[in-house]
Design a protein around this motif. Structure first.
Motif, PDB file in Angstrom:
ATOM      1  N   ASP A 192       0.966  -1.164   0.028  1.00 15.20           N
ATOM      2  CA  ASP A 192      -0.173  -0.100   0.115  1.00 15.20           C
ATOM      3  C   ASP A 192       1.064   1.400   0.136  1.00 15.20           C
ATOM      4  OD1 ASP A 192      -2.398  -1.472  -0.039  1.00 15.20           O
ATOM      5  OD2 ASP A 192      -2.088  -1.895   2.079  1.00 15.20           O
ATOM      6  N   ASN A 193       0.681   2.012   0.984  1.00 18.65           N
ATOM      7  CA  ASN A 193       1.516   3.465   1.008  1.00 18.65           C
ATOM      8  C   ASN A 193       2.702   3.402   1.908  1.00 18.65           C
ATOM      9  OD1 ASN A 193       0.109   3.274   3.476  1.00 18.65           O
ATOM     10  ND2 ASN A 193      -0.882   5.129   3.321  1.00 18.65           N
ATOM     11  N   ALA A 194       3.036   2.020   2.177  1.00 16.94           N
ATOM     12  CA  ALA A 194       4.213   1.874   3.104  1.00 16.94           C
ATOM     13  C   ALA A 194       4.106   2.346   4.326  1.00 16.94           C
ATOM     14  CB  ALA A 194       5.768   2.231   2.605  1.00 16.94           C
ATOM     15  N   ARG A 195       2.809   2.442   5.056  1.00 10.99           N
ATOM     16  CA  ARG A 195       2.672   2.978   6.210  1.00 10.99           C
ATOM     17  C   ARG A 195       2.992   2.025   7.580  1.00 10.99           C
ATOM     18  NH1 ARG A 195       0.503   7.611   8.537  1.00 10.99           N
ATOM     19  NH2 ARG A 195      -1.337   7.697   7.264  1.00 10.99           N
ATOM     20  N   PHE A 196       2.739   0.757   7.224  1.00 15.93           N
ATOM     21  CA  PHE A 196       3.009  -0.315   8.224  1.00 15.93           C
ATOM     22  C   PHE A 196       4.161  -1.244   7.636  1.00 15.93           C
ATOM     23  CE2 PHE A 196       2.980  -4.256  10.689  1.00 15.93           C
ATOM     24  CZ  PHE A 196       2.832  -3.727  11.745  1.00 15.93           C
ATOM     25  N   LEU A 197       4.286  -1.619   6.388  1.00 20.84           N
ATOM     26  CA  LEU A 197       5.147  -2.390   5.840  1.00 20.84           C
ATOM     27  C   LEU A 197       5.920  -1.704   4.790  1.00 20.84           C
ATOM     28  CD1 LEU A 197       3.759  -6.031   5.708  1.00 20.84           C
ATOM     29  CD2 LEU A 197       5.648  -5.136   7.103  1.00 20.84           C
ATOM     30  N   GLY A 198       7.227  -1.007   4.708  1.00 21.79           N
ATOM     31  CA  GLY A 198       7.744  -0.439   3.657  1.00 21.79           C
ATOM     32  C   GLY A 198       9.197  -0.783   3.421  1.00 21.79           C
ATOM     33  N   GLY A 199       9.700  -0.483   2.209  1.00 29.41           N
ATOM     34  CA  GLY A 199      11.086  -0.819   1.957  1.00 29.41           C
ATOM     35  C   GLY A 199      12.045   0.173   2.458  1.00 29.41           C
ATOM     36  N   ASP A 222      13.258   3.038   1.405  1.00 28.15           N
ATOM     37  CA  ASP A 222      14.035   3.347   0.437  1.00 28.15           C
ATOM     38  C   ASP A 222      14.798   4.554   0.822  1.00 28.15           C
ATOM     39  OD1 ASP A 222      15.372   2.502  -2.169  1.00 28.15           O
ATOM     40  OD2 ASP A 222      14.465   4.449  -2.684  1.00 28.15           O
ATOM     41  N   TRP A 223      14.313   5.656   1.473  1.00 27.67           N
ATOM     42  CA  TRP A 223      14.948   6.773   1.754  1.00 27.67           C
ATOM     43  C   TRP A 223      16.257   6.680   2.451  1.00 27.67           C
ATOM     44  CZ3 TRP A 223      15.865  11.789   0.917  1.00 27.67           C
ATOM     45  CH2 TRP A 223      16.595  12.400   1.900  1.00 27.67           C
ATOM     46  N   ALA A 224      16.365   5.800   3.463  1.00 26.98           N
ATOM     47  CA  ALA A 224      17.436   5.259   4.365  1.00 26.98           C
ATOM     48  C   ALA A 224      18.313   4.605   3.293  1.00 26.98           C
ATOM     49  CB  ALA A 224      17.026   4.346   5.112  1.00 26.98           C
ATOM     50  N   GLN A 225      19.630   5.088   3.360  1.00 29.63           N
ATOM     51  CA  GLN A 225      20.522   4.145   2.296  1.00 29.63           C
ATOM     52  C   GLN A 225      20.806   2.895   2.445  1.00 29.63           C
ATOM     53  OE1 GLN A 225      21.187   6.346  -0.097  1.00 29.63           O
ATOM     54  NE2 GLN A 225      22.832   7.951   0.493  1.00 29.63           N
ATOM     55  N   ASN A 282       8.406   5.650   7.583  1.00 29.90           N
ATOM     56  CA  ASN A 282       7.560   6.891   8.483  1.00 29.90           C
ATOM     57  C   ASN A 282       8.354   7.988   7.836  1.00 29.90           C
ATOM     58  OD1 ASN A 282       6.580   4.936  10.306  1.00 29.90           O
ATOM     59  ND2 ASN A 282       8.550   4.535  11.242  1.00 29.90           N
ATOM     60  N   HIS A 283       9.477   8.329   7.162  1.00 30.84           N
ATOM     61  CA  HIS A 283      10.022   9.405   6.721  1.00 30.84           C
ATOM     62  C   HIS A 283       9.190   9.977   5.759  1.00 30.84           C
ATOM     63  CE1 HIS A 283      13.026  12.137   5.131  1.00 30.84           C
ATOM     64  NE2 HIS A 283      12.651  11.922   3.948  1.00 30.84           N
ATOM     65  N   ALA A 284       8.049   9.213   5.157  1.00 30.29           N
ATOM     66  CA  ALA A 284       7.155   9.718   4.014  1.00 30.29           C
ATOM     67  C   ALA A 284       5.976  10.260   4.880  1.00 30.29           C
ATOM     68  CB  ALA A 284       6.775   8.522   3.147  1.00 30.29           C
ATOM     69  N   PHE A 285       5.822  10.036   5.877  1.00 30.99           N
ATOM     70  CA  PHE A 285       4.448  10.577   6.457  1.00 30.99           C
ATOM     71  C   PHE A 285       4.749  11.772   7.405  1.00 30.99           C
ATOM     72  CE2 PHE A 285       3.823   6.184   5.216  1.00 30.99           C
ATOM     73  CZ  PHE A 285       2.648   6.267   4.793  1.00 30.99           C
ATOM     74  N   TYR A 286       5.528  11.447   8.810  1.00 35.91           N
ATOM     75  CA  TYR A 286       5.581  12.492   9.884  1.00 35.91           C
ATOM     76  C   TYR A 286       6.639  13.455   9.911  1.00 35.91           C
ATOM     77  CZ  TYR A 286       2.958   7.954  10.902  1.00 35.91           C
ATOM     78  OH  TYR A 286       2.351   6.751  10.515  1.00 35.91           O
TER      79      TYR A 286
END
Length: 413
Positions: free
Chosen positions: A111-118, A120-123, A285-289
């Protein structure tokens, strides 16, 4: 002389690479800086090499990466403190036209990687060691189910007894189920995730997370909604009763899309005996808060070991400057749903307001293989945030960064 096999014998092979250096100036990133602390400045680089292979019903992916800070080793050296690891390594077999099985190290991103995400921002990114079943039909219905069992490193054959798992910030075991359905003007997903954390006495505590997300389009407006509930027990053995509720509306205008939304993550105050803090355990979490990562990104915002939760009211947009360039702009207002106390007391309550953040990102897709991003964020902190962070910080905090991404395809048969 031996003849080289042709493409049909080899199957499809794609070799790609990624070189991603990012320069950062941190003056209050992740937590408030004190007036006496000097800003940090550095360059961190991710270098990946990816190999994808597919033939008949079999596919394989191997991705190795090196993550390092420029100058962290001497020019001539025999030891290297930087991260070199296998980011992904899995094999997949197509059991039927609709069902496949995948096993190995892999990204779980839904989904939007709210709970499970890759992440990708972190190196370094985030990947899981897991077995996964994948089902999809032609009507837009998808089901994924997976499981993992983790064990501390001990070179075989030394591992002859015991399955205690400690010293690693990870679950000992997990199981999940994700269901998704697409329609012409909407989509909906349901998620169940069970993860167990082991303590030093070998006791394992399991926490369950149930989630439902949906999106619908009506004319120029797109509505999204999310609801999550967590129960079970945390790693400290405390009963968990926590939830997340989020909603947003995006309106498409002639100039730019406008998104207004609110996220509510329940929290615990310093006196709670139960754990009422919702934790987006494996999300991006970087994508949300807020891009400055003050909340839920490897750092605490709570008192007495209890996370205070978060209310995030935001306005987001993305201006299209040229066919290849855009300017992202986000504004956040943060509050604490749990009571914030003056440091050292559980009687004097402080304001629930934690602060405001502005995020700006210039994005330029120079070519299909080259991208440039330039970002600046500013956080206006309050005494309540200082109390949650346990620091007497400065009111104005900032972060600036620039990132180059090279993603060429090196070979494709």
């Amino acid at each position: 002389m031996a003849l080289l096999p042709g493409p049909a014998a080899l199957g499809q092979v794609v070799v790609s690479a990624e070189i991603r250096p990012r320069t950062e100036l941190r003056d209050g990133f992740r937590t408030v800086n004190t007036p006496r602390e000097k800003p940090a400045f550095f360059v961190e680089q991710r270098s990946r090499l990816n190999l994808d292979y597919g033939r008949n019903k079999v596919s394989v992916r191997l991705s190795v990466q090196d993550v390092r800070i420029w100058g962290s080793t001497s020019q001539i050296y025999k030891t290297d403190p930087n991260l070199f690891n296998v980011f992904e390594a899995y094999g997949q077999y197509q059991l039927t036209s609709r069902l496949a099985v995948r096993v190995g190290r892999q990204v779980l991103d839904y989904d939007n990687a709210r709970f499970l995400g890759g992440l990708d921002w972190a190196q370094q990114g985030r990947s899981h060691d897991a077995l996964k079943l994948l089902y999809a039909d032609s009507a837009g219905f998808v089901v994924h189910g997976g499981a993992g069992f983790n064990q501390a490193f001990s070179p075989e054959p030394a591992k002859l007894t015991d399955t205690y798992y400690g010293g690693v910030d990870n679950y000992k075991s997990m199981q999940y189920l994700w269901l998704h359905k697409d329609w012409t003007r909407g989509k909906v997903s349901a998620l169940f995730f069970n993860d167990g954390r082991q303590r030093t006495d070998s006791t394992t505590y399991y926490r369950q997370t149930y989630g439902l997300t949906g999106e619908a389009t009506a004319g120029r407006a797109t509505l999204t909604g999310e609801a999550y509930y967590q129960t079970g027990y945390d790693a400290a053995g405390r009963a968990v009763r926590a939830y997340l509720a989020a909603g947003s509306v995006t309106l498409t205008t002639k100039l730019t899309p406008l998104t207004l939304g609110v996220d509510y993550l329940s929290g615990s105050d310093a006196t709670d005996s139960h754990n009422h803090a919702f934790v987006p355990l494996y999300g991006t979490n970087h994508a949300f808060y807020g891009h400055m990562d003050y909340f839920y990104v490897g750092n605490n915002h709570g008192q007495n070991g209890r996370t205070a939760g978060l209310v995030d009211v935001y306005l987001k947009t993305n201006f299209k400057l040229t066919p290849k360039a855009s300017l992202l702009a986000h504004v956040h207002h943060f509050e604490a749903p749990a009571v914030v106390y003056s440091p050292g007391t559980t009687e004097q309550a402080l304001s629930s307001r934690l602060g405001e953040e502005l995020d700006l990102v210039l994005n330029a897709n120079v070519s299909p293989e080259f991208n440039f991003k330039l970002g600046y964020s500013h956080f206006l902190a309050t005494a309540s945030l200082d109390a949650l962070k346990g620091r007497a910080g400065q009111a104005h905090n900032q972060w600036a960064w620039a990132m180059l991404t090279f993603k060429p395809v090196l070979f494709k048969n």
